[in-house]
Structures are given as structure tokens and as C-alpha cells.
Scaffold this motif. Structure first.
Motif, short mmCIF file in Angstrom:
data_model
loop_
_atom_site.label_atom_id
_atom_site.label_comp_id
_atom_site.label_asym_id
_atom_site.label_seq_id
_atom_site.Cartn_x
_atom_site.Cartn_y
_atom_site.Cartn_z
N VAL A 32 3.06 -4.87 -6.65
CA VAL A 32 2.67 -5.23 -5.38
C VAL A 32 2.02 -6.63 -5.22
O VAL A 32 0.91 -6.71 -5.86
CB VAL A 32 1.90 -4.13 -4.60
CG1 VAL A 32 1.22 -4.55 -3.30
CG2 VAL A 32 2.85 -2.74 -4.55
N TRP A 66 4.26 3.55 -2.80
CA TRP A 66 3.96 2.44 -1.96
C TRP A 66 4.89 2.28 -0.72
O TRP A 66 5.91 2.61 -0.90
CB TRP A 66 4.04 1.46 -2.89
CG TRP A 66 3.21 1.12 -3.80
CD1 TRP A 66 3.08 1.56 -5.10
CD2 TRP A 66 1.71 0.57 -3.79
NE1 TRP A 66 1.92 1.46 -5.59
CE2 TRP A 66 1.13 0.70 -5.04
CE3 TRP A 66 1.11 -0.13 -2.75
CZ2 TRP A 66 -0.28 0.05 -5.26
CZ3 TRP A 66 -0.21 -0.57 -2.83
CH2 TRP A 66 -0.58 -0.27 -4.31
N LYS A 73 -0.66 1.54 -0.12
CA LYS A 73 -0.59 2.46 -0.96
C LYS A 73 -0.45 3.96 -0.25
O LYS A 73 -1.60 4.09 0.64
CB LYS A 73 -1.87 2.56 -1.80
CG LYS A 73 -1.92 3.49 -3.03
CD LYS A 73 -2.84 3.13 -3.95
CE LYS A 73 -2.97 3.94 -5.20
NZ LYS A 73 -4.12 3.50 -6.12
#
Length: 471
Positions: free
Chosen positions: A135, A167, A172
Motif C-alpha cells: 500500500v 485493505w 486498513k
């Protein structure tokens, strides 16, 4: 005066034609199972596990008997799919983890399949396991053409079916009921499936590309104790597997113990089959089924991790090898394409295709151009039952574990070279797949001229990578 009235009329006609052309673009759904063997599905001969939805998909679509994954393990196989390049050229060639969470990122310089389809007007979504960059990195799926991503960014964490988090794009999603791995109530594949079905609903009025890299049936062997599992529990002899269990101090990427590994694996494949059925049902409910191309396949051959038993289920479908092998069992995968509007039901194809062919095929269907750097060829002509299908001179794979390996498919011939790290000119094994699908009879000594050609192909196809050297 005539010209004055004719120009607006032509403009309206052009706009109308363009609208119709846009409407004719098919929705595209690519379903990628994880470590599902060629023989794990009913339409390829599986006898112990019921896969009714996948079998119907095969009956109503086109089944490919000679289709291959990008390579024999997760990340480089996916890289091949996304880049349209074989593993001698594609950027990611191994499962290289990075801290704190994820795999080595595919760079901005790589034009991905999702980027091309997005530029062609498609809404793009990926739901499942990514494994091509953390990410926020260059390899983040949102930076590689996907408008929406939900699932596991890191494939190592995808070994856990009750993870602490997933995700949603860059956010998150903490799974509080799984908490510190003591409370295992939120089964990640079910959560991911709900989001994927929602994506179809949200984008029902525009062309979409839905990438579904499911994690089933990859180890660990774990599935909810529901009717699917109960159906298989007690059907097979079992040898319990001792692993790294959930609870205080549990490893985030281990494999849990499993008292019923055979029943659990069967239930995981059956659950995957159920997901495919749910996707098709959602399309039918929304009236999208006729003009949606669905492709189902697997990222590589079957695994034997976490208590899995590919011999018991004959998961390789009679081929030699499993995951991490470049023999047929490690790279030949189940492959079905269904598109009621365009593909004749019940067809079988012997087209020798592979993951790097998906990119140009989808691009052609979307009316998009591809760069000359890709290695794939479009098989749209095969899908539509037209003549003139272009063929590969050869297919090439490499694998950067277990001493490093190379393989070539060249017509009826299959060449395999092992221990490349020690000797880049190591002997090549040669098999005639038309009579020896188990790759038992090495014909290298009898056909040195073929071996020489295959050695040349291996040398031509491999470009050195400073990040992914041999082994």
C-alpha cells in the motif's frame, strides 16, 4: 443549405453509433483461483469434490485444454498476467517480501492490463490477493490501474483466513472479531466476496473489469464449520496436520493445525465453486450475463502445504509435478471462458495459450492498443470461433527457487532445464506431450536438434534482472 442540415444529422448519427459501440463492450470478469490444480475441478475429471457451478461454466462456455499460468508460483505468475510478458521479461520474477507488509513492487514504468482497460473506459476493481506491491508504493493496485481494491495486499498474510486486517484501497480495515488472532469469526474470503458482488451492483450501468484473485484453496486449510464442510467431514480418511495455531503469540502468516485436512480442502474448493455461482447469479439478476465475459483459471499448480494432499485428490490431473515445478502439473491450469453473446457453448479448444495472452486479448475486446513490449498474442479469434488465430512459436517460463529452472513448450515438445543457478547451460530434458503427458520418457538423446532449438529459445527469452537473479 443541404450541407447545413447534413452536418448536424451526421453528428447525431456518429454520436449514436459511438454510444452503441460503447454498449457493445463486454464486461470482463477474470477469476483467479490460488493453487488450484488442473484436476481439482469436475470438468477436468475431479471425482471427490463437487464443483457444479464451475462445471456448468465449462458446459456453457469454452474449455481450454492447453492453457498455462505465468509460472509456478504466485507473484511472478500475477506479474505475467498484469504485464502481458513472460517470466523472462516481466519485472516481478519471484516472491520477494518487503517490510513492513507486502511484496516487491511492480514499477510505474510497467503498463498494466488494468491501466489499459481503465483508459478504454472501464471501471476497474480487484478483490482478493494482490502481492505486487505494498500500500502506497509504486505497486499499490490503486496506482496500477484499479479504481477499487479490497482484500489482502500481502500474499504472506493471505496464508491466514482469519486475519487481523484487510485493505480497502489505502485504508486498513481492522477485523475486530479476529482481534489478536484469538477470535476467529470473520472469514476473509466471505468478506471479500461481499465486496466483489457490491462492485458489480455499483457499476452495472457501465463497462467494468472485475479481477477476482481469490485465495482459495491456498493453504492454510481452514474453512467455516458450515453445511459445505459438514458435507465432506467424515467422507475421507484423515491424517491430522499440526501447524501454527491461532491464539496468543500466533504467527501472522503461519498455517493453522487441521484435524480434517482432506475434508477441509474439499470444502475450500467447493466454497470457491459457490463464489463463482454467486457471481453468475448476480449477473443474471442485473441482466448483465449475456454481455459479460467470465474467465476462470488458477495462478499455478496445486500445493502440498498446510496438510494438503494433491496425490489423494489427483489435483494435477495426471500431469507430472505440482506448484513450484515447471513440469505440466505446476503450470498447466484449468481455463474456461464464457460469454453467451459471443462464445458458443460447449466448445473445447486446443489453443496453446498462457497468462501473457490475456492482456492483448482483453485490450482487443476493449478497443484499446497495447505496447510492443508485451509477449502475448490475442486469442479473440479462438473465443469467437473465427479463423486466422495467430500461434506462438514457443512458450517460455522460468522459476527462481529450488536451484532455478527454465521450461519451453515448442509445438508437441516440452523442454525442462533444472539447476540453472549452478549451470546456465545445464542439460535439457525433452518430452513429447502428445504421447507422454506425465513427462516420464526423456527423449533428449534421441532428438538433439530439438534440444538445440529449445536451448536457443531459452537463451533468447531470458533477460537478466538485477533484482531477481537466478535463485
Amino acid at each position: 443549405m443541404r450541407k447545413f442540415f447534413l452536418l448536424p444529422f451526421l453528428l447525431i448519427l456518429f454520436l449514436a453509433f459511438d454510444t452503441v459501440a460503447q454498449e457493445k463492450k463486454p464486461n470482463i470478469i477474470f477469476i483467479l483461483a490460488d493453487d488450484l490444480g488442473y484436476g481439482d475441478v469436475g470438468f477436468n475429471g475431479q471425482k471427490l469434490i463437487n464443483t457444479p457451478h464451475l462445471d456448468r461454466l465449462a458446459r456453457e462456455g469454452m474449455r481450454f485444454n492447453q492453457f498455462y499460468a505465468g509460472t509456478a508460483v504466485c507473484a511472478p505468475s500475477r506479474s505475467s498476467l498484469m504485464s502481458g510478458q513472460h517470466t523472462g521479461h516481466t519485472f516481478i520474477r519471484g516472491n520477494l517480501g518487503v517490510e513492513p507488509e507486502g511484496q516487491y513492487p511492480i514499477p510505474d514504468s510497467v503498463e498494466t492490463l488494468a491501466e489499459v482497460l481503465k483508459q478504454a473506459g472501464y471501471q476497474t476493481g480487484a478483490f482478493g490477493k494482490w502481492g505486487l506491491g505494498p500500500v502506497g508504493s509504486e505497486g499499490d493496485p490503486n496506482k496500477q490501474g484499479f479504481d477499487r481494491f479490497y482484500g489482502y495486499n500481502c500474499q504472506s498474510l493471505a496464508h491466514r483466513y482469519y486475519p487481523t486486517h484487510l485493505w480497502d484501497n489505502g485504508e486498513k480495515v481492522v477485523l475486530k472479531e479476529n482481534g489478536n488472532l484469538e477470535y476467529n469469526k470473520q472469514y476473509a474470503p466471505d468478506l471479500i466476496q461481499t465486496q466483489a458482488l457490491g462492485f458489480i451492483e455499483t457499476h452495472k450501468d457501465q463497462p467494468f473489469f472485475l479481477f477476482l484473485p481469490y485465495i482459495l484453496p491456498h493453504a492454510e486449510l481452514l474453512v467455516p464449520d458450515d453445511s459445505i464442510f459438514q458435507y465432506y467431514k467424515g467422507k475421507f480418511e484423515e491424517k491430522p496436520f499440526k501447524g501454527f495455531d491461532y491464539g496468543q503469540g500466533a504467527k501472522s502468516g503461519g498455517y493453522a493445525s487441521q484435524q480434517y485436512p482432506h475434508a477441509t480442502f474439499a470444502a475450500m474448493v467447493a466454497r470457491l465453486d459457490l463464489y463463482v455461482g454467486q457471481i453468475e447469479e448476480k449477473l443474471r439478476q442485473l441482466g448483465l450475463d449475456e454481455n459479460t465475459l467470465i474467465i476462470f483459471t488458477s495462478d499455478n499448480g496445486p500445493h502440498k502445504e498446510g496438510g494438503a494432499d494433491p496425490v489423494f485428490f489427483q489435483s494435477s490431473g495426471g500431469f507430472r509435478g505440482i506448484k513450484r515445478d515447471l513440469y505440466e502439473g505446476g503450470i498447466r491450469v484449468p481455463f474456461v471462458a464464457k460469454w453467451p453473446k459471443a462464445i458458443r457453448a460447449g466448445e473445447e479448444s486446443e489453443f496453446t495459450g498462457t497468462f501473457w495472452d490475456i492482456f492483448p486479448t482483453f485490450a482487443e475486446l476493449a478497443g484499446a492498443k497495447t505496447s510492443e513490449s508485451i509477449d502475448g498474442i490475442s486469442f479473440v479469434n479462438t473465443l469467437l470461433g473465427r479463423g486466422g488465430q495467430k500461434k506462438h512459436q514457443y512458450l517460455y517460463w522460468e522459476f527462481h527457487e529450488q536451484g532455478s529452472k527454465q521450461a519451453v513448450r515448442y509445438g508437441k515438445w516440452k523442454g525442462v532445464r533444472l539447476n540453472v543457478k549452478e549451470n546456465e547451460r545445464a542439460p535439457i530434458e525433452l518430452y513429447d506431450l502428445t504421447v507422454d503427458k506425465e513427462e516420464k520418457d526423456d527423449l533428449a538423446a534421441r532428438h538433439p536438434e530439438v534440444v538445440k532449438e529449445i536451448a536457443t529459445f531459452m537463451q533468447q527469452a531470458h533477460l537478466d534482472s538485477p533484482i531477481f537473479p537466478w535463485e
